[in-house]
Structures are given as C-alpha cells and as structure tokens.
Design an enzyme around this catalytic site. Structure first.
Site, mmCIF file in Angstrom:
data_model
loop_
_atom_site.group_PDB
_atom_site.id
_atom_site.type_symbol
_atom_site.label_atom_id
_atom_site.label_comp_id
_atom_site.label_asym_id
_atom_site.label_seq_id
_atom_site.Cartn_x
_atom_site.Cartn_y
_atom_site.Cartn_z
ATOM 1 N N ARG A 50 0.847 -1.189 0.000
ATOM 2 C CA ARG A 50 0.000 0.000 0.000
ATOM 3 C C ARG A 50 0.887 1.245 0.000
ATOM 4 N NH1 ARG A 50 -3.777 -2.585 4.671
ATOM 5 N NH2 ARG A 50 -1.720 -3.331 5.277
ATOM 6 N N ASP A 52 2.491 4.975 -0.561
ATOM 7 C CA ASP A 52 2.025 6.274 -0.081
ATOM 8 C C ASP A 52 1.756 7.243 -1.228
ATOM 9 O OD1 ASP A 52 2.357 5.387 2.510
ATOM 10 O OD2 ASP A 52 4.344 6.265 2.731
ATOM 11 N N ARG A 197 12.148 5.292 2.994
ATOM 12 C CA ARG A 197 12.387 6.736 2.939
ATOM 13 C C ARG A 197 13.242 7.213 4.113
ATOM 14 N NH1 ARG A 197 6.475 8.951 2.399
ATOM 15 N NH2 ARG A 197 7.564 10.929 2.775
#
Length: 246
Positions: A50, A52, A197
């Site tokens: 899923r 972002d 990230r």
C-alpha cells in the site's frame, strides 16, 4: 469464481497512495472502477504493497475474485482499455483461490532516486529528490552495510506504524551513481511504514557528514525513531518488483 493476480505499474504523482480513501484519487479505486467497467462486477482489489501518496511502482501486485469468463492472462489487455494513462497492468494470470499477496513469503525491491545537483531539474521533480552539495557515496555504502541483515527497524519507521513486529530482513542494498543521479536499491522481506524513505534520508545525512557510517548500529539498537535521520520525500521512491518465494 476465480482469483486473478495483476502486476501493476503506475505513476503515483496524481494519487493519494494505493489504498482507497474517501473523496481522494487512489490506485486501488481506479483498478476497482476499471474492473467494474469491464465485468460489471463490484469487486475490490487487494494489494501487496500500500504505497504512499506520490510513490510510484513498476511491479506492485493485486488480486481480485471474478466470475468473468475472460482468461486470466487476458485481463491485462482488457483492463488497460479502462485505466488512465498513468496506471497500466503489466501482466495477469489466474492463481489459487487462497493466494493472498500480503500473506506470502516475498522479496520486495524498491529504488530511490536522488538528483544530486545544485539546482532542480523541473522534468525530474516528480521522480527524484533533489539533494544539493557533495555526497560521500563511499561513506553511504559503508553505512548501508550495517542495515543488511535481520534487525529491529523500529528506529527506521513512522511512529504511527501499526505493524505487530518491527523486525525485518534486508537482503541487499546497492548504491550507484549514474551521472547526476544516485540510485539506492534495497531488497527485503518486507518494509515498515516510511522505512525505505527513512533509510534513504539517513544515508544522505551520512553522505553529508552528519553521521559516521558505523553510527547506524547505534540507531538500530536504540529502537527509537528520533535516533535515525530524516524522512526522504515520497516522489523519489518506486516499488520495482515483488518476488514470491516458493
């Protein structure tokens, strides 16, 4: 009834991530609409990752159940007629009725692209993170070695993560420079919310000299988000592929 597996590529720039949200454009919603247009069935796809808002994919995986007579391998051709130009099904096939894209052993590979230039390049703004100044790539590679292996990555995930366990295995990290871009490729058995990230942002700070490479060990052992580095922005991230391990 049969279960269809899709491999999906998309440019995430104009979407609020993968997962359906009220009154917001999402990848999941576009796939559901395309399936309805094709089959007239109100189904809901289940995705493997899923992603972002603003994150891209070349090989995300989704499944759905259908009573359509269309052969599994033909769904990729049929669905693409109903999808916007920034989403495309790369392949499709029929799978076992109990196949679930998130409940299998996998190896996921992400790529993060860093544009290491003094000034932004507008054409790359949706696909790279523009980092100014010199980056010590060798220091970043040294730091990345400490991330490989099985670790508790609690320091490298968003504090809002809902995962039952924050232990993950990273199989490989590669850092390569290609002209003005730096590619960070990372393969693991799974990733926590914002994990790639945060790893990227931390390695960039190593490259700028804020952290010594071996300080990564202390970040990992702290199990505290405040000990790790910054979170890189979403647009540089692409889910490259998901390999299902037999």
């Amino acid at each position: 009834m049969k279960r269809i597996k899709l491999v999906v590529a998309y440019d995430g720039t104009n979407y609020c991530g993968w997962q359906i949200q009220p009154n917001e454009p999402t990848i999941e919603n576009e796939l559901d609409k395309a399936i309805y247009e094709l089959t007239k069935e109100k189904v809901h796809v289940t995705g493997a990752s899923r992603t972002d808002t603003g994150v891209h994919a070349l090989g995300n995986v989704a499944v759905f159940d259908t009573e359509s007579s269309i052969p599994g391998e033909r769904f990729s051709y049929a669905l693409n007629r109903f999808l916007p130009e920034d989403i495309a099904v790369q392949s499709s096939c029929e799978v076992a009725p109990d196949f679930h894209p998130r409940h299998c052993e996998t190896r996921k590979t992400y790529r993060y692209r860093i544009l290491n230039t003094e000034f932004p390049v507008p054409q790359k703004r949706n696909y790279t993170w523009n980092v100014k100044g010199k980056l010590d790539i060798e220091a970043m590679k040294e730091a990345a070695k400490y991330i490989v292996g099985e670790h508790d990555f609690k320091s490298f995930c968003c504090v809002r993560t809902q995962a039952e366990s924050t232990v993950r295995t990273i199989y490989d990290i590669q850092l390569k420079r290609h002209n003005d871009e730096i590619y960070l490729d990372i393969m693991g058995n799974g990733f926590l919310y914002n994990m790639v990230r945060i790893i990227t942002g931390t390695l960039v700070q190593v490259g700028k000299g804020k952290y010594k490479p071996d300080y990564i060990k202390e970040m990992l052992s702290a199990c505290d988000r405040t000990e790790a580095g910054q979170t890189a922005p979403p647009q540089g991230l692409t889910l490259m592929n998901i390999e299902y391990v037999e």
